[in-house]
Design an enzyme around this catalytic site. Structure first.
Site, short mmCIF file in Angstrom:
data_model
loop_
_atom_site.label_atom_id
_atom_site.label_comp_id
_atom_site.label_asym_id
_atom_site.label_seq_id
_atom_site.Cartn_x
_atom_site.Cartn_y
_atom_site.Cartn_z
N GLY A 148 76.26 105.95 26.01
CA GLY A 148 76.88 105.34 27.19
C GLY A 148 76.67 106.06 28.51
O GLY A 148 76.71 105.43 29.57
N ASP A 194 80.83 108.39 29.62
CA ASP A 194 80.91 107.14 30.38
C ASP A 194 82.35 106.75 30.69
O ASP A 194 82.69 106.39 31.80
CB ASP A 194 80.17 106.00 29.65
CG ASP A 194 80.60 105.82 28.19
OD1 ASP A 194 81.47 106.58 27.71
OD2 ASP A 194 80.06 104.91 27.53
N ASP A 219 88.98 106.63 27.03
CA ASP A 219 89.88 105.56 26.62
C ASP A 219 91.09 106.22 25.95
O ASP A 219 92.00 106.67 26.63
CB ASP A 219 89.09 104.63 25.70
CG ASP A 219 89.80 103.34 25.36
OD1 ASP A 219 90.57 102.85 26.20
OD2 ASP A 219 89.59 102.82 24.25
N LYS A 246 90.50 105.13 31.69
CA LYS A 246 91.55 104.13 31.44
C LYS A 246 92.79 104.88 31.02
O LYS A 246 93.09 104.99 29.82
CB LYS A 246 91.14 103.23 30.26
CG LYS A 246 90.20 102.09 30.56
CD LYS A 246 90.07 101.25 29.28
CE LYS A 246 88.81 100.43 29.27
NZ LYS A 246 88.57 99.78 27.96
N PHE A 287 88.00 95.46 29.05
CA PHE A 287 86.76 95.92 28.44
C PHE A 287 85.61 95.75 29.43
O PHE A 287 85.34 94.65 29.88
CB PHE A 287 86.46 95.19 27.13
CG PHE A 287 85.47 95.96 26.31
CD1 PHE A 287 85.88 96.97 25.46
CD2 PHE A 287 84.10 95.73 26.44
CE1 PHE A 287 84.97 97.74 24.74
CE2 PHE A 287 83.18 96.48 25.72
CZ PHE A 287 83.63 97.48 24.88
N VAL A 288 84.97 96.86 29.76
CA VAL A 288 83.93 96.82 30.79
C VAL A 288 82.55 97.16 30.22
O VAL A 288 82.44 97.87 29.22
CB VAL A 288 84.27 97.79 31.96
CG1 VAL A 288 85.50 97.32 32.71
CG2 VAL A 288 84.44 99.22 31.47
N ASP A 298 78.25 99.60 26.93
CA ASP A 298 77.81 98.44 26.16
C ASP A 298 78.96 97.70 25.50
O ASP A 298 80.07 98.21 25.37
CB ASP A 298 76.85 98.89 25.05
CG ASP A 298 77.58 99.60 23.91
OD1 ASP A 298 78.43 100.46 24.20
OD2 ASP A 298 77.32 99.27 22.74
N ARG A 344 74.01 97.14 28.71
CA ARG A 344 73.93 98.47 29.33
C ARG A 344 73.13 98.47 30.63
O ARG A 344 73.23 99.37 31.44
CB ARG A 344 73.26 99.46 28.37
CG ARG A 344 74.05 99.80 27.13
CD ARG A 344 73.45 101.02 26.46
NE ARG A 344 73.84 101.18 25.07
CZ ARG A 344 74.94 101.80 24.66
NH1 ARG A 344 75.78 102.31 25.53
NH2 ARG A 344 75.21 101.91 23.38
#
Ligand code: IMP
Ligand code: MG
Length: 182
Positions: free
Chosen positions: A47, A103, A106, A134, A155-156, A162, A168
């Site tokens: 990522g 990246d 979470d 987040k 969700f990004v 991805d 991506r």
């Protein structure tokens, strides 16, 4: 799906322009903080590949880079989840001032496990730089030293991130349409 790949995007959360500017600012800040040190960037694949490539180009100090794989999977017998970490062949964290580049943070499980492993393997120092954060989803108390953008719990994808190995390639961060998530 027919049509353009960007049709899967509900809205752009962080534009290409905003990314460019913020990455530059992060690079300058990190260059300041690591002046006189031997910085080793450890980028978490896959990522972070686009972010770290852009970030590297803004550094004004000598830097080495290596890559790791960190895959988290949920173990049905425990609630903690497990993270498996693989280094590039021949890489040792021992004695190094390491900046882990990720990246997105979470739950924080991945980075907590990575940091612990690096310190256990003798890293001199470990800081963390994540493009996205987040905070509302955090379940560990991991400190993220450099954050690009705080984002809401959506969700990004894009700019390296991805969904099921797709999306991506976008130069921006976008929220995926619910109908594109299975
Ligand atoms: P954590 O261990 O829960 O902090 O997981 C972080 C990892 O989950 C990241 O490295 C991403 O691979 C993945 N992830 C979490 N949220 C998203 C998202 O919104 N889009 C894409 N990947 C995500
Ligand atoms: Mg990841």
């Amino acid at each position: 799906m027919d049509g353009k790949i960007t049709d899967a995007i509900e809205r752009v959360l962080v534009s290409e322009e905003e990314l460019k500017k913020r990455v530059k600012d992060l690079g300058f800040k990190i260059s300041e903080d690591y002046k006189g040190k031997n910085l080793t960037v450890l980028a978490i694949l896959s990522g972070s590949f686009m972010f770290v490539a852009d970030l590297m180009r803004t550094f004004e100090i000598p830097v080495q880079i290596s890559f790791i794989y960190a895959s988290s999977y949920n173990d049905s017998t425990t609630s903690s989840g497990k993270v498996e970490i693989r280094h590039e062949k021949g890489f040792s964290p021992e004695g190094k001032d390491i900046l882990v580049v990720e990246d997105i943070v979470d739950t924080g499980r991945t980075l907590s496990a990575v940091k612990k492993e690096l310190l256990n393997s003798g890293a001199k120092s470990v800081s963390i730089c994540s493009l996205l954060d987040k905070p509302s989803r955090r379940i560990t108390d991991i400190k993220v030293d450099y954050v690009g953008f705080e984002i809401p719990d959506a969700f990004v994808v894009g700019y390296g991130l991805d969904y099921a190995y797709k999306y991506r390639q976008f130069p921006f961060i976008g929220v995926l349409k619910p109908e594109c998530i299975e």
